[in-house]
Design an enzyme around this catalytic site. Structure first.
Site, mmCIF file in Angstrom:
data_model
loop_
_atom_site.group_PDB
_atom_site.id
_atom_site.type_symbol
_atom_site.label_atom_id
_atom_site.label_comp_id
_atom_site.label_asym_id
_atom_site.label_seq_id
_atom_site.Cartn_x
_atom_site.Cartn_y
_atom_site.Cartn_z
ATOM 1 N N PRO A 38 0.853 -1.203 0.000
ATOM 2 C CA PRO A 38 0.000 0.000 0.000
ATOM 3 C C PRO A 38 0.885 1.249 0.000
ATOM 4 C CG PRO A 38 0.086 -0.948 2.191
ATOM 5 C CD PRO A 38 0.879 -1.859 1.326
ATOM 6 N N ASP A 86 6.106 2.677 1.620
ATOM 7 C CA ASP A 86 5.165 1.668 2.072
ATOM 8 C C ASP A 86 4.479 2.197 3.325
ATOM 9 O OD1 ASP A 86 3.838 -0.546 3.067
ATOM 10 O OD2 ASP A 86 5.446 -1.954 2.580
ATOM 11 N N HIS A 87 3.169 2.415 3.247
ATOM 12 C CA HIS A 87 2.448 3.014 4.364
ATOM 13 C C HIS A 87 2.359 2.078 5.565
ATOM 14 C CE1 HIS A 87 0.413 6.494 5.742
ATOM 15 N NE2 HIS A 87 -0.050 6.886 4.556
ATOM 16 N N ARG A 88 2.760 0.837 5.401
ATOM 17 C CA ARG A 88 2.753 -0.086 6.537
ATOM 18 C C ARG A 88 3.938 0.140 7.460
ATOM 19 N NH1 ARG A 88 2.598 -5.621 3.243
ATOM 20 N NH2 ARG A 88 4.265 -4.432 2.216
ATOM 21 N N CYS A 141 5.571 3.173 7.935
ATOM 22 C CA CYS A 141 5.598 4.503 8.547
ATOM 23 C C CYS A 141 4.381 5.297 8.102
ATOM 24 C CB CYS A 141 6.886 5.260 8.194
ATOM 25 S SG CYS A 141 7.010 5.744 6.458
#
Length: 505
Positions: free
Chosen positions: A302, A475-477, A479
């Protein structure tokens, strides 16, 4: 007695399960030494030469050029050991003839063979009218016949029936440089086809083009890429005219792309209602690996992107001052890489990956910096090991070395794997910004656009400054936007004021 050993395709790197034969470097009947390269293969990571661990006489090869083989599949067999009467020792020098004991390839069993070629002559011709293939292909490769698990013995594979040579028109004596030569030397016969590179040979093979029917425009008839593309365009145009004539339609010329399928494929496509100009390019090798990785990245990660414009005037002045002081020249990419490593030290969340099986974020203490490099064989991402321990001069040298290896197709699998962060300098293509796809399984990529003069407010006044757009895809997972924004802002500050780096040097 000679012993026949089978050499199988070895494991060429982590995660590689198959390779495509690009070019054979030896032929059946050749003498090879230990660790001599025998075949050039292309994997999903790079193009490499595979050395043979045995010394002796090649008795069989398995797979023709363009064939994909899994790791562990037989590549060739080598006869090693003591020679039979009148034959050379395995691994010796000189004309090998048939291997000692004359062993057939796997699938036919083994039985003694007679002399290599009865009635053979030193000029390469046989008494029965057949011709002997060259012992080794030229550096550009050779068009080879297929080899299977039931190949004939070595002496039989090296002998083909000679092609009939049409009689050449009579010429007055001394009328040209060809006077006094036989017609066989003026007409193409079996043997190496001079091609500028394996990539050109592969293009012809994928489109069903016979290189032996072509005359190259390069020195000494060397076949260039432009020659192959011209032949493919002509074949496509001929296919369109053939299909239209079959349907009773008037024949009209139409432009064709640079690389098209053969006339037969074009005619078949038109008959099935498909455009005659359609080209199908297999997604395999490096291009296939890139496609798989990008698809996986887009489906699993994501990602989000943020960007900022920065005034790079001081960075460019700093680089000019460094290069004016003497010594090796420092590249802009090396300075940006040095800024990246300093930023990752402050924001280690971005130097990581996500383990989906254990649902854990894995952070790395070292920075193995990948950088995107465009080559004729597709996009590759070489990796600079321990970039955080290198200065600008060392980074410049390593970037240059890896870029040259990428263009030559000699990068090893180790030089293409293990990256933890990627720097993408798409500004070299003349674009300002981009939202790149993260290089899976990494967590972030910094993109750098072109540095161009633009109006900029500097110290309260409008001025022309060197401006660059920086983008960070993350990658929004691993940070949130605050961390990603802090990283990008720090990079921009270092670009605008390189002295900021002094705090971390």
């Amino acid at each position: 007695m000679a012993q026949v050993l089978e050499f199988k395709l070895p494991d060429l790197g982590e995660g590689l399960t198959e390779a495509e034969i690009v070019r054979w470097l030896v032929e059946v009947g050749d003498v090879v030494t230990v660790d001599q390269p025998v075949v050039e293969v292309e994997t999903a990571k790079a193009m490499v030469e595979v050395p043979c661990p045995y010394g002796g006489v090649v008795t069989a090869r398995f797979g023709e050029e363009g064939t994909e083989l899994p790791v562990g599949a037989p590549l060739l067999t080598v006869a090693v050991g003591e020679p039979s009467e009148g034959g050379p020792a395995g691994g010796g020098q000189g004309e090998p003839g048939a291997a000692a004991g004359g062993t057939r390839a796997q699938g036919e069993g083994s039985r003694p063979e007679g002399p290599r070629a009865e009635g053979s002559r030193s000029d390469g011709a046989r008494a029965d009218g057949s011709s002997v293939e060259d012992s080794r292909a030229e550096g550009s490769g050779n068009v080879l016949v297929g080899y299977g698990t039931s190949e004939a013995p070595a002496r039989r594979r090296r002998v083909r029936p000679a092609r009939p040579v049409p009689a050449a028109p009579a010429q007055p004596a001394g009328s040209g440089p060809a006077s006094g030569r036989s017609a066989a030397r003026r007409e193409p016969v079996d043997g190496p086809v001079p091609v500028i590179s394996p990539l050109v040979r592969r293009l012809a093979r994928q489109n069903g083009l016979d290189l032996r029917s072509m005359t190259g425009s390069g020195p000494d008839g060397l076949i260039m890429r432009a020659d192959v593309e011209k032949a493919l365009r002509a074949a496509s145009a001929q296919g369109v005219r053939t299909a239209q004539a079959a349907q009773g339609a008037p024949v009209r010329e139409r432009p064709a792309p640079a690389a098209q399928t053969t006339a037969q494929a074009a005619a078949a496509g038109t008959a099935q209602g498909v455009s005659a100009g359609v080209t199908r390019i297999p997604l395999k090798g490096i291009r296939g690996a890139v496609a798989d990785k990008l698809s996986r990245s887009r489906s699993e990660i994501p990602d989000a992107t943020c960007w900022v414009d920065a005034d790079a005037t001081e960075l460019m002045r700093t680089r000019a001052a460094m290069n004016a002081a003497g010594g090796p020249k420092i590249s802009v990419l090396a300075l940006l890489a040095r800024i990246c490593t300093a930023a990752l030290a402050r924001f280690p969340e971005l130097n990581s990956s996500v383990d989906t099986e254990t649902r854990e974020i894995v952070r790395y203490p070292e920075v193995h910096l990948g950088f995107a490099a465009q080559t004729d064989r597709g996009l590759v991402v070489p990796v600079v090991r321990d970039a955080h321990r290198r200065d600008a001069e060392s980074l410049t040298a390593e970037f240059a070395r890896l870029t040259e290896a990428a263009r030559a197709g000699t990068l090893t699998p180790a030089e293409l794997t293990g990256g933890t962060f990627t720097l993408n300098n798409y500004g070299v293509f003349g674009v300002d910004g981009s939202t790149p796809i993260i290089n899976h399984p990494e967590a972030a990529m910094l993109g750098v656009g072109r540095i161009v003069p633009k109006p900029w407010v500097h110290e309260g006044e409008l001025a022309v400054r060197q401006v660059v757009q920086l983008s960070l895809t993350f990658d929004h997972r691993v940070c949130d936007g605050g961390t990603a924004g802090g990283f990008l802002r720090y990079v921009a500050d270092c670009v605008e004021q390189p002295a900021v780096l002094l705090r971390t040097l």
